[in-house]
Write an enzyme that holds these catalytic residues in place. Sequence first.
Site, PDB file in Angstrom:
ATOM      1  N   ILE A 120      -6.203   8.055  -0.607  1.00  0.00           N
ATOM      2  CA  ILE A 120      -6.247   6.873  -0.732  1.00  0.00           C
ATOM      3  C   ILE A 120      -7.339   6.120  -0.048  1.00  0.00           C
ATOM      4  O   ILE A 120      -7.193   6.411   1.235  1.00  0.00           O
ATOM      5  CB  ILE A 120      -4.905   6.264  -0.806  1.00  0.00           C
ATOM      6  N   SER A 121      -7.899   5.161  -0.135  1.00  0.00           N
ATOM      7  CA  SER A 121      -9.192   4.690   0.583  1.00  0.00           C
ATOM      8  C   SER A 121      -8.638   3.902   1.641  1.00  0.00           C
ATOM      9  O   SER A 121      -7.451   3.308   1.596  1.00  0.00           O
ATOM     10  CB  SER A 121     -10.140   3.752  -0.238  1.00  0.00           C
ATOM     11  N   GLN A 122      -9.299   3.938   2.672  1.00  0.00           N
ATOM     12  CA  GLN A 122      -8.960   2.889   3.969  1.00  0.00           C
ATOM     13  C   GLN A 122      -8.884   1.510   3.362  1.00  0.00           C
ATOM     14  O   GLN A 122      -9.746   1.041   2.543  1.00  0.00           O
ATOM     15  CB  GLN A 122     -10.105   3.142   4.892  1.00  0.00           C
ATOM     16  N   PRO A 123      -7.793   0.733   3.886  1.00  0.00           N
ATOM     17  CA  PRO A 123      -7.605  -0.686   3.471  1.00  0.00           C
ATOM     18  C   PRO A 123      -8.940  -1.536   3.819  1.00  0.00           C
ATOM     19  O   PRO A 123      -9.305  -2.278   2.850  1.00  0.00           O
ATOM     20  CB  PRO A 123      -6.773  -1.304   4.592  1.00  0.00           C
ATOM     21  N   ARG A 180       0.862  -1.101  -0.116  1.00  0.00           N
ATOM     22  CA  ARG A 180       0.067  -0.024  -0.155  1.00  0.00           C
ATOM     23  C   ARG A 180       0.758   1.353  -0.049  1.00  0.00           C
ATOM     24  O   ARG A 180       0.498   2.388  -0.620  1.00  0.00           O
ATOM     25  CB  ARG A 180      -1.077  -0.038   1.238  1.00  0.00           C
TER      26      ARG A 180
END
Length: 221
Positions: free
Chosen positions: A64-67, A38
Amino acid sequence: MTPPNRFTQARLDMVTNQLEPRGINDPYVLQAMRDVPRHHFMPERYHRFSYHDRPLPIGHNQTISQPYIVAFMIQSLELQEPKNAIILEIGTGFGYQAAILSRVVKHVYTVERIEILAENAKENLHQLNYLNVSIKMGDGSYGWYEHAPFDGIVVAAAAPEVPNPLLAQLKPNASLIVPIGEHGRQYLLKYTAVEDDFHQETLSHVAFVPLIGEYGWAENY
Ligand code: SAH
């Protein structure tokens, strides 16, 4: 045996602590989350936060989106044959979700409206040799007609209502996962194409950046 580097260990911990306890159990999704670096999909100054349980800025007012959200959206597609699936993503950003998808499915088509982000994503994916991703610059609220229909569609930005062109680009029994609602607080909805209709399900509360375009919000919303 070489000890795993700090990022590898942080990534394994991310899966164990953030994903599995919240119900992510699709083995392909879990493996992709363990494998894809990531930190490679964000500016270097945020590297120390790269496996934290949160979205992070990538510039241009985007994130960047949350995992967990990435894993949850992909798992929610409930792909019957992931290795044969062709998926459309709207809102590439720096390419993280596209990278995860590329490890799970056969081919990913992804559309990003900000040119510099699309270029960065291309570079990031290329450097990792993730070659089964095609990126287009443009308004993804129209979908990507030339490659439709898709086995699944995920939208990483929130729309005021469901973009009809995306529904029209689903294969039978395929699903569209899309955040719908006001700025900063939306519902994540799942639309599944069943016969001549769409079955709608509410998955969770979410907070995404706006989808800006013809079937999204106006530029100066
Ligand atoms: N998928 C990314 C998240 C990116 S944030 C990840 O994995 O981290 C959402 C992205 O949607 C932003 O980059 C934003 O520029 C983009 N976006 C917003 N409206 C769009 C539109 N109409 N078409 C394509 N991309 C759009």
